[in-house]
Design an enzyme around this catalytic site. Sequence first.
Site, PDB file in Angstrom:
ATOM      1  N   LYS A  10      24.017  18.957  -7.020  1.00  0.00           N
ATOM      2  CA  LYS A  10      24.379  18.481  -5.788  1.00  0.00           C
ATOM      3  C   LYS A  10      24.390  17.201  -5.795  1.00  0.00           C
ATOM      4  O   LYS A  10      24.176  16.425  -6.646  1.00  0.00           O
ATOM      5  CB  LYS A  10      23.191  18.969  -5.065  1.00  0.00           C
ATOM      6  CG  LYS A  10      21.821  18.235  -5.301  1.00  0.00           C
ATOM      7  CD  LYS A  10      21.465  16.994  -4.825  1.00  0.00           C
ATOM      8  CE  LYS A  10      20.136  16.417  -5.320  1.00  0.00           C
ATOM      9  NZ  LYS A  10      19.975  15.122  -4.910  1.00  0.00           N
ATOM     10  N   GLY A  98      18.866  12.327 -13.133  1.00  0.00           N
ATOM     11  CA  GLY A  98      20.098  11.635 -12.598  1.00  0.00           C
ATOM     12  C   GLY A  98      20.356  11.653 -11.065  1.00  0.00           C
ATOM     13  O   GLY A  98      21.311  11.159 -10.518  1.00  0.00           O
ATOM     14  N   ASP A 137      14.186  20.209  -3.422  1.00  0.00           N
ATOM     15  CA  ASP A 137      15.632  20.583  -3.742  1.00  0.00           C
ATOM     16  C   ASP A 137      15.869  21.857  -4.146  1.00  0.00           C
ATOM     17  O   ASP A 137      17.114  22.240  -4.353  1.00  0.00           O
ATOM     18  CB  ASP A 137      16.110  19.496  -4.391  1.00  0.00           C
ATOM     19  CG  ASP A 137      16.314  17.903  -4.020  1.00  0.00           C
ATOM     20  OD1 ASP A 137      16.043  17.948  -2.778  1.00  0.00           O
ATOM     21  OD2 ASP A 137      16.460  17.024  -4.754  1.00  0.00           O
TER      22      ASP A 137
HETATM   23  P1  ATP Z   1      16.518  15.117  -8.057  1.00  0.00           P
HETATM   24  O1  ATP Z   1      17.891  15.002  -7.521  1.00  0.00           O
HETATM   25  O2  ATP Z   1      16.144  16.645  -7.421  1.00  0.00           O
HETATM   26  O3  ATP Z   1      15.573  14.139  -7.394  1.00  0.00           O
HETATM   27  P2  ATP Z   1      16.818  14.650 -10.465  1.00  0.00           P
HETATM   28  O4  ATP Z   1      18.304  15.336 -10.890  1.00  0.00           O
HETATM   29  O5  ATP Z   1      17.023  13.112 -10.364  1.00  0.00           O
HETATM   30  O6  ATP Z   1      16.198  15.193  -9.396  1.00  0.00           O
HETATM   31  P3  ATP Z   1      15.814  16.122 -12.878  1.00  0.00           P
HETATM   32  O7  ATP Z   1      17.105  16.173 -13.783  1.00  0.00           O
HETATM   33  O8  ATP Z   1      15.538  17.143 -12.133  1.00  0.00           O
HETATM   34  O9  ATP Z   1      16.189  14.698 -11.836  1.00  0.00           O
HETATM   35  O10 ATP Z   1      14.635  15.627 -13.696  1.00  0.00           O
HETATM   36  C1  ATP Z   1      13.400  14.814 -13.247  1.00  0.00           C
HETATM   37  C2  ATP Z   1      12.233  15.139 -14.064  1.00  0.00           C
HETATM   38  O11 ATP Z   1      11.892  16.518 -14.087  1.00  0.00           O
HETATM   39  C3  ATP Z   1      12.777  14.981 -15.646  1.00  0.00           C
HETATM   40  O12 ATP Z   1      12.378  13.680 -16.301  1.00  0.00           O
HETATM   41  C4  ATP Z   1      11.601  15.965 -16.261  1.00  0.00           C
HETATM   42  O13 ATP Z   1      10.618  15.549 -16.743  1.00  0.00           O
HETATM   43  C5  ATP Z   1      11.418  16.834 -15.197  1.00  0.00           C
HETATM   44  N1  ATP Z   1      12.007  18.300 -15.561  1.00  0.00           N
HETATM   45  C6  ATP Z   1      11.267  19.483 -15.238  1.00  0.00           C
HETATM   46  N2  ATP Z   1      12.014  20.716 -15.322  1.00  0.00           N
HETATM   47  C7  ATP Z   1      13.287  20.327 -15.819  1.00  0.00           C
HETATM   48  C8  ATP Z   1      14.375  20.772 -16.270  1.00  0.00           C
HETATM   49  N3  ATP Z   1      14.496  22.240 -16.297  1.00  0.00           N
HETATM   50  N4  ATP Z   1      15.404  20.034 -16.528  1.00  0.00           N
HETATM   51  C9  ATP Z   1      15.366  18.701 -16.339  1.00  0.00           C
HETATM   52  N5  ATP Z   1      14.330  17.899 -16.141  1.00  0.00           N
HETATM   53  C10 ATP Z   1      13.101  18.829 -15.841  1.00  0.00           C
END
Ligand code: ATP
Length: 298
Positions: A10, A98, A137
């Site tokens: 997203k 990310g 999310d």
């Molecule tokens: P958001 O946009 O919802 O804030 P994000 O995209 O910034 O999330 P994610 O890739 O969801 O971040 O990862 C955040 C942290 O969650 C990672 O550093 C990791 O430690 C943990 N995590 C738990 N499950 C997963 C998964 N299936 N894939 C990636 N990271 C995960």
Amino acid sequence: MSVTVRVPAKVNVQLAVGAARPDGFHDLANVFLAVGLYDEVTVTPADELRITCEGPDAHQVPLDRTNLAARAALVLADRYGLDPAVHLHIAKDIPVAGGMAGGSADGAGALLACDALWGTHASREELLDICAELGSDVPFSLVGGAALGTGRGEKLRTLDVGGTFHWVFAMADRGLSTPAVFREFDRLGEGTDIPEPVASEPLLDALAKGDPDALAAAVSNDLQPAALSLFPQLADTLAAGRAAGAMTGLVSGSGPTTAFLARDAESAEKVAAGLRASGTCRDVRRTSGPAPGATVIG
Ligand code: ATP
């Protein structure tokens, strides 16, 4: 026998953040748009719960029970009195940490896949309820399309989208922790009056009309100053995308991925080429939205 579910990333086209609540969470007005970058979660019966992950960022993904895919399987199994003995395999294309809800996507994907594998036939409401328990999310990853999230972001209202929007995403060479970005938001806002978060009517209108000019004028992200404060080089990436012809650029969610809106597919290709040549990011991806939510594909 196995089940594979495809789940989109997203971008937040609006992320309005209120002051920290007594429980530490923030009220949000969060307009999500699902875009065509996907993780695939495959679930197969196994002797015990285990997780594997493949993809360029796979080494950053936890392979224990803190993984949102594992947590989803555990919660569903617990509710139905089942043994969560499955192998969860994540083919990861969404950048990790990310700001594109990659972990949330895997949670929603694993939930739908386990529901299909185990034949639990949980209702849509129950699946959404479990998603909300897993993280703010996660419900949107199940639903896809476009939606307005309020509360912590988990109360969703589906939005109409009248066209396809073309996006370019620039991935950074390291991640940003979402809690750290919220802490920086709180620090930067100390002593100021932070207004109640409300969805922007011009933005909702731009989505409904499928009008990229109006959307470019209306996008906003209250977490952007905090993300830039923690990761100042993102300003160079934003400048490079705009110089390459993007209609607008913004930090995606808590960052550090940056998102650029382009008028059409051809212009998006030019923006992507400009960003690649700029040397300000690790990787560049071109895609469009809205994309469908979690879908069983095999
Ligand atoms: P958001 O946009 O919802 O804030 P994000 O995209 O910034 O999330 P994610 O890739 O969801 O971040 O990862 C955040 C942290 O969650 C990672 O550093 C990791 O430690 C943990 N995590 C738990 N499950 C997963 C998964 N299936 N894939 C990636 N990271 C995960």
